[in-house]
Structure formats: structure tokens, C-alpha cells
Motif scaffolding. Structure first.
Motif, mmCIF file in Angstrom:
data_model
loop_
_atom_site.group_PDB
_atom_site.id
_atom_site.type_symbol
_atom_site.label_atom_id
_atom_site.label_comp_id
_atom_site.label_asym_id
_atom_site.label_seq_id
_atom_site.Cartn_x
_atom_site.Cartn_y
_atom_site.Cartn_z
ATOM 1 N N GLN A 245 0.934 -1.035 0.084
ATOM 2 C CA GLN A 245 0.019 -0.014 0.058
ATOM 3 C C GLN A 245 0.790 1.291 0.128
ATOM 4 O O GLN A 245 2.024 1.204 0.220
ATOM 5 C CB GLN A 245 -0.955 0.014 1.197
ATOM 6 C CG GLN A 245 -0.522 0.379 2.794
ATOM 7 C CD GLN A 245 -1.343 0.235 3.969
ATOM 8 O OE1 GLN A 245 -2.352 0.142 3.565
ATOM 9 N NE2 GLN A 245 -0.718 0.912 4.890
ATOM 10 N N LEU A 247 0.618 5.775 0.498
ATOM 11 C CA LEU A 247 -0.180 6.975 0.811
ATOM 12 C C LEU A 247 -0.213 7.941 -0.485
ATOM 13 O O LEU A 247 0.935 8.275 -0.836
ATOM 14 C CB LEU A 247 0.456 7.767 1.915
ATOM 15 C CG LEU A 247 -0.400 8.965 2.528
ATOM 16 C CD1 LEU A 247 -1.900 8.720 3.032
ATOM 17 C CD2 LEU A 247 0.484 9.794 3.688
ATOM 18 N N LYS A 253 -9.888 15.025 -2.863
ATOM 19 C CA LYS A 253 -10.231 14.007 -2.197
ATOM 20 C C LYS A 253 -9.275 13.839 -0.892
ATOM 21 O O LYS A 253 -9.561 13.172 -0.083
ATOM 22 C CB LYS A 253 -9.873 12.367 -2.840
ATOM 23 C CG LYS A 253 -10.326 11.257 -2.176
ATOM 24 C CD LYS A 253 -10.412 10.115 -3.098
ATOM 25 C CE LYS A 253 -10.681 8.784 -2.574
ATOM 26 N NZ LYS A 253 -10.759 7.619 -3.317
ATOM 27 N N TYR A 256 -5.040 9.523 1.157
ATOM 28 C CA TYR A 256 -5.769 8.382 1.486
ATOM 29 C C TYR A 256 -4.902 7.217 0.893
ATOM 30 O O TYR A 256 -3.811 7.238 0.177
ATOM 31 C CB TYR A 256 -7.249 8.012 0.737
ATOM 32 C CG TYR A 256 -6.935 8.003 -0.659
ATOM 33 C CD1 TYR A 256 -7.031 6.932 -1.515
ATOM 34 C CD2 TYR A 256 -7.008 9.351 -1.659
ATOM 35 C CE1 TYR A 256 -6.634 6.813 -2.774
ATOM 36 C CE2 TYR A 256 -7.046 9.037 -3.061
ATOM 37 C CZ TYR A 256 -6.785 7.961 -3.406
ATOM 38 O OH TYR A 256 -6.882 8.066 -4.921
ATOM 39 N N ASP A 258 -3.709 3.588 -0.580
ATOM 40 C CA ASP A 258 -4.151 3.056 -1.816
ATOM 41 C C ASP A 258 -3.237 1.859 -1.933
ATOM 42 O O ASP A 258 -2.304 1.848 -1.520
ATOM 43 C CB ASP A 258 -4.247 3.778 -3.080
ATOM 44 C CG ASP A 258 -5.074 3.526 -4.223
ATOM 45 O OD1 ASP A 258 -5.610 2.346 -4.067
ATOM 46 O OD2 ASP A 258 -5.338 4.021 -5.214
ATOM 47 N N SER A 291 -6.067 3.683 16.374
ATOM 48 C CA SER A 291 -7.449 3.637 15.781
ATOM 49 C C SER A 291 -7.581 4.735 14.954
ATOM 50 O O SER A 291 -6.633 5.731 14.869
ATOM 51 C CB SER A 291 -8.467 3.805 17.110
ATOM 52 O OG SER A 291 -8.552 5.024 17.784
ATOM 53 N N GLY A 292 -8.749 4.753 14.086
ATOM 54 C CA GLY A 292 -8.889 5.783 13.131
ATOM 55 C C GLY A 292 -8.542 5.546 11.990
ATOM 56 O O GLY A 292 -7.924 4.525 11.702
ATOM 57 N N GLU A 293 -8.585 6.528 10.956
ATOM 58 C CA GLU A 293 -8.383 6.385 9.521
ATOM 59 C C GLU A 293 -6.724 6.135 9.473
ATOM 60 O O GLU A 293 -6.563 5.237 8.430
ATOM 61 C CB GLU A 293 -8.625 7.688 8.775
ATOM 62 C CG GLU A 293 -8.319 7.591 7.232
ATOM 63 C CD GLU A 293 -8.653 8.937 6.491
ATOM 64 O OE1 GLU A 293 -8.781 8.891 5.391
ATOM 65 O OE2 GLU A 293 -8.911 9.821 7.294
ATOM 66 N N TRP A 294 -5.991 6.310 10.200
ATOM 67 C CA TRP A 294 -4.695 6.234 10.014
ATOM 68 C C TRP A 294 -3.929 5.225 11.104
ATOM 69 O O TRP A 294 -2.802 5.435 11.411
ATOM 70 C CB TRP A 294 -3.770 7.753 10.076
ATOM 71 C CG TRP A 294 -4.529 8.583 9.296
ATOM 72 C CD1 TRP A 294 -5.151 9.876 9.926
ATOM 73 C CD2 TRP A 294 -4.505 8.643 7.836
ATOM 74 N NE1 TRP A 294 -5.380 10.622 8.710
ATOM 75 C CE2 TRP A 294 -5.343 9.840 7.358
ATOM 76 C CE3 TRP A 294 -4.189 7.830 6.783
ATOM 77 C CZ2 TRP A 294 -5.543 10.282 6.242
ATOM 78 C CZ3 TRP A 294 -4.484 8.040 5.885
ATOM 79 C CH2 TRP A 294 -5.255 9.139 5.038
ATOM 80 N N ALA A 295 -4.633 4.554 11.596
ATOM 81 C CA ALA A 295 -4.382 3.348 12.538
ATOM 82 C C ALA A 295 -3.054 2.613 11.972
ATOM 83 O O ALA A 295 -3.227 2.016 10.926
ATOM 84 C CB ALA A 295 -5.493 2.406 12.944
ATOM 85 N N ARG A 305 -1.676 13.798 11.720
ATOM 86 C CA ARG A 305 -1.993 13.672 10.466
ATOM 87 C C ARG A 305 -0.555 13.032 9.599
ATOM 88 O O ARG A 305 0.450 13.014 10.165
ATOM 89 C CB ARG A 305 -1.755 15.129 9.602
ATOM 90 C CG ARG A 305 -3.043 15.850 10.071
ATOM 91 C CD ARG A 305 -4.290 15.200 9.467
ATOM 92 N NE ARG A 305 -4.234 15.473 7.694
ATOM 93 C CZ ARG A 305 -5.256 14.975 7.074
ATOM 94 N NH1 ARG A 305 -6.122 14.155 7.572
ATOM 95 N NH2 ARG A 305 -4.978 15.373 5.596
#
Length: 420
Positions: A245, A247, A253, A256, A258, A291-295, A305
Motif C-alpha cells: 500500500q 499514501l 479527495k 488516502y 491505496d 485507531s482511526g483512519e490512520w491506525a 496527520r
């Protein structure tokens, strides 16, 4: 089997309809005298009926024979398929068929809209001639002022469009078939050596940047792969790192995670002990979010961030200035990793696999001069190892001129054989 229809006359006239004034025994249809008289009708391989108009009955019959033969040999093409415009086939057929991530999709689409669609967008696929294909490639440099590797890259996209059209049986042959692609110009890379990378690490004004520089130098990760590195991809016991993956940033957007761009980009890297220690120390000092989007992300900015690409590039420029070295791009640290592998004698296929290149030719083109230097180093090492006292470049005057093994060396060889 198909059949031929007479458009100018009715096939089932009524008994009281008058006879055609030009053709005895026929009843004129509403299109009598308009356009071509004979219509060839036949079924395509998909079962749908196809038609074409001809001036004579013999031409129509010959067309049916030709189409039936093409179906039998597997060379059949839908006569109307090539009528699709270049723009529609590129955007509706070729682009969706590419196995690429959202960022690459945006890149491909932008290239098509800038360099292909303005030139050929409204043209039918079957109308593009080889001479026009060659002229279009010239426009990339003469009109659009592209340079370096970009003309070859854009041409590769468009050549792929027409290749897919051939595979999809939209056109019988690509107009680029005999047209050579633009020369791929690869500028020689001059990566920093180990001493310079150490300077950059020492000059880093944040521990995170020092760790990111060192990890890149020891793994060759791309910027997006490094910034998207998650702790669950690191096997500290087996000393491996799974790359699958990255960044990315997309306008509208934001950032994120990918998948990597290609299948070759998904790889398992062996980690040297130093890389394991650096990663472990950084994670202990700055634990990833739980936790969260960037865990799980290993490298995070203050405030929770991820590290943006422009942020990392700006940081490296400042670090280069602090270290008193020439300005570097982050990708050059990846080049350093490749140069160390090549200098250590790794073969091109291994280097390709470690870097995640799609094919070995990309590796060879990018680092051709480094491989040449490594080959020369190999010669020097062997010459030095086998040189006898008084020899130059591993060869005595007598052996160089006569082509015979010197007596002393022959004696050594005999001793080796006896001991064996």
C-alpha cells in the motif's frame, strides 16, 4: 449462411401493384434508384445480423462469402466497430481496462485529454493511418514540448489504446504497428553515497525525518510507500517488510491509503538488522495511532496527520541545506539503495524485484551506468586477486604476448590439482 436482398424492388409485392418501368417482372420499392441496389445480409459470430450495401449482386455475394470465411477462421471483424471515435474507445474501453489505482487513473486521463483527444478525439478508430500515427508522435515534442521520458510514456498510453482495439477486433491492425516509439531518454542518476546519506541523517532536524531517510536508504521504498507504511507490514522476527500500500493525494479527495500501482510493486523486502533497529526505535519513541483512519501508520506528523509528499520534499531540501550538500529529491535516496545493491554485485533481476519495477528493462535503463561501473569493479577485483608479483592488470608480459600460462602459474595449478 447469408443472403442478398434487392433494395430497389419489393420481395413480396401485392398482386395489383404496377410493374417497375425499368426492370420487368419487378415491383419498385420506395427507395428505387436511391443509393446502392444490393444489400448483403449475414449473421455475425454474436448472432446479430449485419448488412452492407453494394453496387452489384456479385459484389454483395462476394462480401457474404468473405464474412462467412472470416467467421470460420476466427479473423472476423465487425465492419461497424471501427467507426467508434478515438475518444470514446480510449475513455470507455481502454482506460477502464487498465489495472491501476486512482492516482494513475488521473494521470492517464490527463495525458489523453491534453495530447490525444485534441488531435484525434472525433476521428474514427479505423480512420487513423500509420503516417498520421508517426506525425502525432512528433507533435509530442514539436508542438507540446515534452522532453525526457515523457514523450515515450504518453506514446505508450496511446499505442496501448490501438493495441487493445486490435485485440478487441475493433480494427484489423494498429496504425502504430510499424512506427517505432519515441526514444526513451533516461537521464543518468547520480545518487548520494553512504557518507552523504549519513550527513543527511545527522542534519535532520526531527528524529522522524532522520528515521525516514535511513529507512529509505536501507529499503528503497518510494515516498508513498514509506509514508503509507503500517506497523503490521513489518515482521521484526523474520526481518521482512511487506509492501502493498501507499499514501497518495488526489485533488478533491485529499490523502488516502491505496494499493501500490502494479503487481510488481507488491513485494516482500528483506530488512537488514540496521533497518529493523531504526524502525523499532522510532516506533518506541513515537507509537503509531491505535485507531482511526490512520491506525498503524509508522510515520505521523504532530497533530495526528500523515506526512504529505510536499512536506517530505520540503523537509529534505532544508536538511540538505543544513548538511551543506547539493539539493536532493527524495527519490534519489531510493536510487542510493539501488546503487548499493548494484555495487555489491546483485544481479539486475534481484535489483528489479527489490525496487518493485514492472520489468527488468526499467532497472537496466535507469541504472545502466551503475551496472557498467560494477562490472569494471568486478574485473579489477579479479585482476587484483589473481595478480602475481611484478604483473600489471593481472597479466605478465610473456602471458600477454604469447597467450601461454606462465611457468610459475602452471606449477601452482599442478599443486592445486595434486592437493585436490
Amino acid at each position: 449462411m447469408g443472403y442478398v436482398a434487392d433494395r430497389w424492388h419489393k420481395s413480396r409485392p401485392k398482386p395489383d401493384e404496377p410493374e417497375c418501368g425499368e426492370h420487368k417482372g419487378k415491383v419498385a420499392s420506395s427507395v428505387h434508384g436511391k443509393g446502392k441496389r444490393w444489400q448483403a445480409r449475414y449473421d455475425g459470430p454474436d448472432g446479430n445480423e449485419r448488412t452492407s450495401l453494394h453496387s452489384t449482386k456479385a459484389e454483395a455475394e462476394a462480401e457474404i462469402v468473405r464474412q462467412e470465411s472470416a467467421k470460420q477462421t476466427g479473423s472476423w471483424l465487425d465492419p461497424k466497430a471501427g467507426a467508434v471515435t478515438v475518444e470514446r474507445f480510449a475513455l470507455d474501453s481502454w482506460l477502464p481496462a487498465q489495472n491501476i489505482n486512482a492516482r494513475s487513473h488521473t494521470e492517464y486521463l490527463g495525458a489523453l485529454r491534453r495530447y490525444l483527444i485534441p488531435e484525434w478525439g472525433n476521428r474514427q478508430m479505423r480512420s487513423i493511418r500509420p503516417s498520421e500515427a508517426g506525425a502525432w508522435q512528433q507533435l509530442l515534442t514539436s508542438k507540446y514540448n515534452l522532453s525526457g521520458a515523457y514523450p515515450n510514456r504518453v506514446a505508450r498510453y496511446v499505442r496501448g489504446i490501438f493495441k487493445l482495439a486490435v485485440d478487441d477486433r475493433v480494427i484489423p491492425i494498429s496504425p502504430f504497428e510499424r512506427i517505432p516509439a519515441p526514444t526513451l531518454v533516461e537521464s543518468a542518476v547520480h545518487p548520494p553515497d553512504v557518507a552523504e546519506v549519513r550527513q543527511l541523517i545527522a542534519a535532520a532536524y526531527r528524529p522522524m525525518y532522520a528515521a525516514m531517510i535511513e529507512v529509505t536508504a536501507l529499503t528503497g521504498l518510494r515516498s508513498g510507500e514509506l509514508r503509507g507504511l503500517a506497523v503490521d507490514r513489518i515482521d521484526f522476527l523474520r526481518r521482512t517488510l511487506r509492501v502493498d500500500q501507499q499514501l497518495v493525494y488526489e485533488k478533491g479527495k485529499g490523502m488516502y491509503l491505496d494499493d501500490v500501482k502494479t503487481g510488481a510493486g507488491r513485494r516482500l523486502l528483506p530488512l537488514p538488522r540496521r533497518a529493523v533497529d531504526v524502525l523499532a526505535a522510532h516506533i518506541a519513541h513515537a507509537p503509531p495511532p491505535q485507531s482511526g483512519e490512520w491506525a498503524g501508520l509508522v510515520f505521523m506528523m504532530p497533530g495526528g496527520r500523515p506526512v504529505g509528499e510536499s512536506t517530505l520534499d520540503w523537509a529534505l531540501k532544508n536538511i540538505c541545506r543544513r548538511a551543506g550538500v547539493q539539493p536532493r529529491h527524495w527519490h534519489e535516496i531510493r536510487h542510493h539503495y539501488a546503487s548499493v545493491l548494484i555495487g555489491g554485485g546483485e544481479n539486475p533481476k534481484v535489483v528489479q524485484k527489490r525496487l518493485g519495477h514492472k520489468d527488468v528493462m526499467t532497472t537496466l535503463r535507469t541504472y545502466a551506468h551503475l551496472f557498467a561501473e560494477a562490472e569494471e569493479q568486478t574485473r579489477d577485483v579479479l585482476d587484483a586477486a589473481w595478480a602475481l608479483p611484478g604483473e600489471t592488470d593481472g597479466q605478465t608480459e610473456s602471458s600477454a604476448t604469447s597467450g601461454r600460462i606462465p611457468e610459475s602459474r602452471a606449477q601452482e595449478a599442478s599443486i592445486v590439482q595434486l592437493n585436490a
